[in-house]
Design a protein around this motif. Structure first.
Motif, PDB file in Angstrom:
ATOM      1  N   THR A   6       0.823  -1.211   0.000  1.00 30.47           N
ATOM      2  CA  THR A   6       0.000   0.000   0.000  1.00 30.47           C
ATOM      3  C   THR A   6       0.860   1.265   0.000  1.00 30.47           C
ATOM      4  O   THR A   6       0.372   2.347  -0.293  1.00 30.47           O
ATOM      5  CB  THR A   6      -0.892   0.033   1.249  1.00 30.47           C
ATOM      6  N   ALA A   7       2.125   1.103   0.351  1.00 31.65           N
ATOM      7  CA  ALA A   7       2.990   2.284   0.446  1.00 31.65           C
ATOM      8  C   ALA A   7       3.110   2.958  -0.907  1.00 31.65           C
ATOM      9  O   ALA A   7       3.231   2.296  -1.935  1.00 31.65           O
ATOM     10  CB  ALA A   7       4.362   1.865   0.959  1.00 31.65           C
ATOM     11  N   LYS A   8       3.071   4.250  -0.906  1.00 31.44           N
ATOM     12  CA  LYS A   8       3.260   4.994  -2.145  1.00 31.44           C
ATOM     13  C   LYS A   8       4.723   4.891  -2.559  1.00 31.44           C
ATOM     14  O   LYS A   8       5.595   4.850  -1.704  1.00 31.44           O
ATOM     15  CB  LYS A   8       2.903   6.461  -1.925  1.00 31.44           C
ATOM     16  N   PRO A   9       4.972   4.881  -3.865  1.00 30.96           N
ATOM     17  CA  PRO A   9       6.383   4.842  -4.270  1.00 30.96           C
ATOM     18  C   PRO A   9       7.076   6.141  -3.865  1.00 30.96           C
ATOM     19  O   PRO A   9       6.450   7.199  -3.811  1.00 30.96           O
ATOM     20  CB  PRO A   9       6.310   4.695  -5.792  1.00 30.96           C
ATOM     21  N   THR A  10       8.356   6.032  -3.575  1.00 27.64           N
ATOM     22  CA  THR A  10       9.113   7.238  -3.251  1.00 27.64           C
ATOM     23  C   THR A  10       9.931   7.701  -4.444  1.00 27.64           C
ATOM     24  O   THR A  10      10.323   8.848  -4.536  1.00 27.64           O
ATOM     25  CB  THR A  10      10.070   6.976  -2.076  1.00 27.64           C
ATOM     26  N   LEU A  11      10.194   6.762  -5.370  1.00 30.47           N
ATOM     27  CA  LEU A  11      10.959   7.106  -6.572  1.00 30.47           C
ATOM     28  C   LEU A  11      10.190   6.617  -7.790  1.00 30.47           C
ATOM     29  O   LEU A  11       9.692   5.490  -7.803  1.00 30.47           O
ATOM     30  CB  LEU A  11      12.341   6.437  -6.525  1.00 30.47           C
ATOM     31  N   ALA A  12      10.089   7.484  -8.787  1.00 30.49           N
ATOM     32  CA  ALA A  12       9.439   7.078 -10.033  1.00 30.49           C
ATOM     33  C   ALA A  12      10.306   7.530 -11.199  1.00 30.49           C
ATOM     34  O   ALA A  12      11.079   8.485 -11.086  1.00 30.49           O
ATOM     35  CB  ALA A  12       8.047   7.706 -10.131  1.00 30.49           C
ATOM     36  N   LEU A  13      10.174   6.828 -12.309  1.00 29.77           N
ATOM     37  CA  LEU A  13      10.903   7.203 -13.523  1.00 29.77           C
ATOM     38  C   LEU A  13       9.904   7.652 -14.576  1.00 29.77           C
ATOM     39  O   LEU A  13       8.802   7.107 -14.675  1.00 29.77           O
ATOM     40  CB  LEU A  13      11.699   6.005 -14.058  1.00 29.77           C
ATOM     41  N   ILE A  14      10.292   8.658 -15.329  1.00 31.41           N
ATOM     42  CA  ILE A  14       9.407   9.164 -16.375  1.00 31.41           C
ATOM     43  C   ILE A  14      10.084   9.022 -17.725  1.00 31.41           C
ATOM     44  O   ILE A  14      11.203   9.502 -17.932  1.00 31.41           O
ATOM     45  CB  ILE A  14       9.048  10.657 -16.118  1.00 31.41           C
ATOM     46  N   ASN A  15       9.396   8.301 -18.602  1.00 32.78           N
ATOM     47  CA  ASN A  15       9.715   8.285 -20.022  1.00 32.78           C
ATOM     48  C   ASN A  15      11.148   7.869 -20.400  1.00 32.78           C
ATOM     49  O   ASN A  15      11.853   8.606 -21.086  1.00 32.78           O
ATOM     50  CB  ASN A  15       9.439   9.701 -20.575  1.00 32.78           C
ATOM     51  N   PRO A  16      11.570   6.670 -20.009  1.00 33.96           N
ATOM     52  CA  PRO A  16      12.918   6.241 -20.430  1.00 33.96           C
ATOM     53  C   PRO A  16      12.981   5.985 -21.934  1.00 33.96           C
ATOM     54  O   PRO A  16      11.983   5.583 -22.536  1.00 33.96           O
ATOM     55  CB  PRO A  16      13.125   4.927 -19.655  1.00 33.96           C
TER      56      PRO A  16
END
Lengths: 291, 130
Positions: free
Chosen positions: A250-260
């Motif tokens: 349920t934890a929200k992500p702390t790191l996300a990647l955009i558009n590799p």
């Protein structure tokens, strides 16, 4: 921030031992293809390492092992712009200088086995060295200069703060052994400013080496309030990413990647990071997921 | 690796050996044995379909070279062959390759086999070339 290529010391060294006979070849090739790409090679580099390792291992199984059975330890790592593939095994030695070069101008006549394989290894690699040691084992080391982009070593970071606890870092250029620590340091300076979640917008990142993957892992840890692992610990560092899987679902992500880019996406996929770090095709959806 | 055999009629009957899978040191012998069987069964002109071969090592090239040697015409004059090879004009009249993928084509080039083995991309065109 602009970083220039310095001495590259990739922290990753991957080793796997293969025991058996020629049936191990397919597994060895699979390992080499994946590892060459994780270490920053493109598909051509991966193919070169695959074929050279196949030829080397075929010769070892057929000629170095008396029974055709034995154990080969395969190790790959990055050294500056080179990918190094090393085969370590116990077995018969031979004098590579006595293997004649195959005649390529016509049909191959009968010649000592292994000649064409050795020729391929030398064609595909920039350097091939044999060291024979009856006690400690034989070592075959093959080095290939990678097809790395012109902008290797050039990384540009731009910070955006869409809300108090979120930072979007636009990463352009190349994240590699010469500059990955600066990406980690960038996040380290943002955390005391109240940043808890980070989106890395990497559409302009043409190249990410294994060191870049180590940076992603370190950032994941920093954002969870843990100390960043010592990047010199190499592959073990990436393996600790398994911790991320045990985080509450349920934890929200702390790191996300955009558009590799497709090339970077492939490296993330091969390293198994896509299952761990969520990837979004645009900034809005990444911010929605983080916020 | 899987093998399948079909026949085509051009100016001469052509046996087509379709290879599916990798041609490496674990599979080349199966491939080579099948070709030997075809040749001892009367095949004089062989087209090897490489379209479904993703990967070939030197073991596959050795097999092709061995098959080339088996198919060499008995009346082929060695001096003429050598001269043709040097001039780059000689291609085996009895063994041809169909539609190798780019990586396999690179491997063929690296070994020099492409200098005496005709590589065709189209089946009809390949059959007509015999």
């Amino acid at each position: 921030m602009r970083a220039r290529a310095g001495v590259t010391r990739s922290p990753l060294r991957l080793t796997r031992t293969f025991e058996g006979s020629l049936e191990q070849l397919a597994l060895m090739r699979e390992f080499v293809v994946e590892t060459a790409q994780v270490l920053g090679g493109n598909q051509e580099d991966a193919f070169a390492c695959e074929l050279a390792t196949d030829e080397a291992a075929t010769n070892i199984f057929n000629h170095a092992f008396e029974t055709g059975q034995g154990r080969i330890t395969l190790t790959m790592w990055r050294q500056d712009a080179q990918v190094v593939t090393r085969l370590h095994y116990q077995g018969r030695s031979f004098d590579p200088s006595r293997i004649p070069e195959p005649s390529l101008t016509g049909p191959l006549e009968e010649r000592p086995a292994g000649g064409l394989g050795l020729y391929f290894m030398r064609q595909l690699m920039d350097q091939v060295d044999f060291e024979f040691d009856a006690v400690n084992g034989n070592v075959l080391t093959m080095r290939r200069i990678l097809n790395i982009p012109e902008r290797y070593g050039f990384m540009e970071l731009q910070i955006e703060r869409p809300s108090g606890n979120i930072a979007v870092i636009h990463v352009k250029g190349s994240v590699d052994g010469s500059n990955f620590k600066q990406l980690i340091e960038q996040v380290e300076t943002l955390i005391p400013q109240g940043v808890e979640r980070v989106a890395l917008e990497i559409s302009g990142c043409e190249y990410m080496s294994s060191s870049g993957l180590v940076a992603l892992n370190a950032i994941t840890k920093l954002l969870r309030g843990e100390r960043a692992p010592d990047p010199e610990n190499g592959w073990a560092v990436l393996k600790t990413l398994d911790d991320a899987r045990s985080a509450p679902a349920t934890a929200k992500p702390t790191l996300a990647l955009i558009n590799p880019t497709p090339r970077v996406d492939r490296v993330l996929d091969l390293a198994g990071l896509k299952n761990i770090i969520p990837t979004y095709s645009d900034t809005a959806s990444a911010l929605a997921a983080l916020g | 690796m899987e093998l399948a055999v079909t026949t085509e009629q051009g100016r001469v009957p052509v046996t087509v050996l379709h290879v599916k899978g990798n041609l490496d040191s674990t599979t080349f012998l199966t491939f080579q044995n099948e070709a030997e069987k075809l040749i001892s069964g009367g095949t004089q002109d062989l087209l090897v379909d490489l379209n479904e071969v993703p990967y070939m090592s030197s073991a596959g090239l050795r097999a092709l070279n061995h098959i080339y040697n088996l198919l060499r015409a008995k009346n082929e004059d060695q001096a003429t062959v050598t001269k043709g090879l040097v001039n780059g004009t000689y291609k085996s009249p009895h063994l041809k390759l169909l539609a190798p993928r780019p990586r396999v084509k690179d491997t063929l080039k690296m070994s020099g086999l492409d200098m005496f083995l005709d590589i065709r991309s189209d089946l009809k065109d390949a059959v007509a070339a015999f």
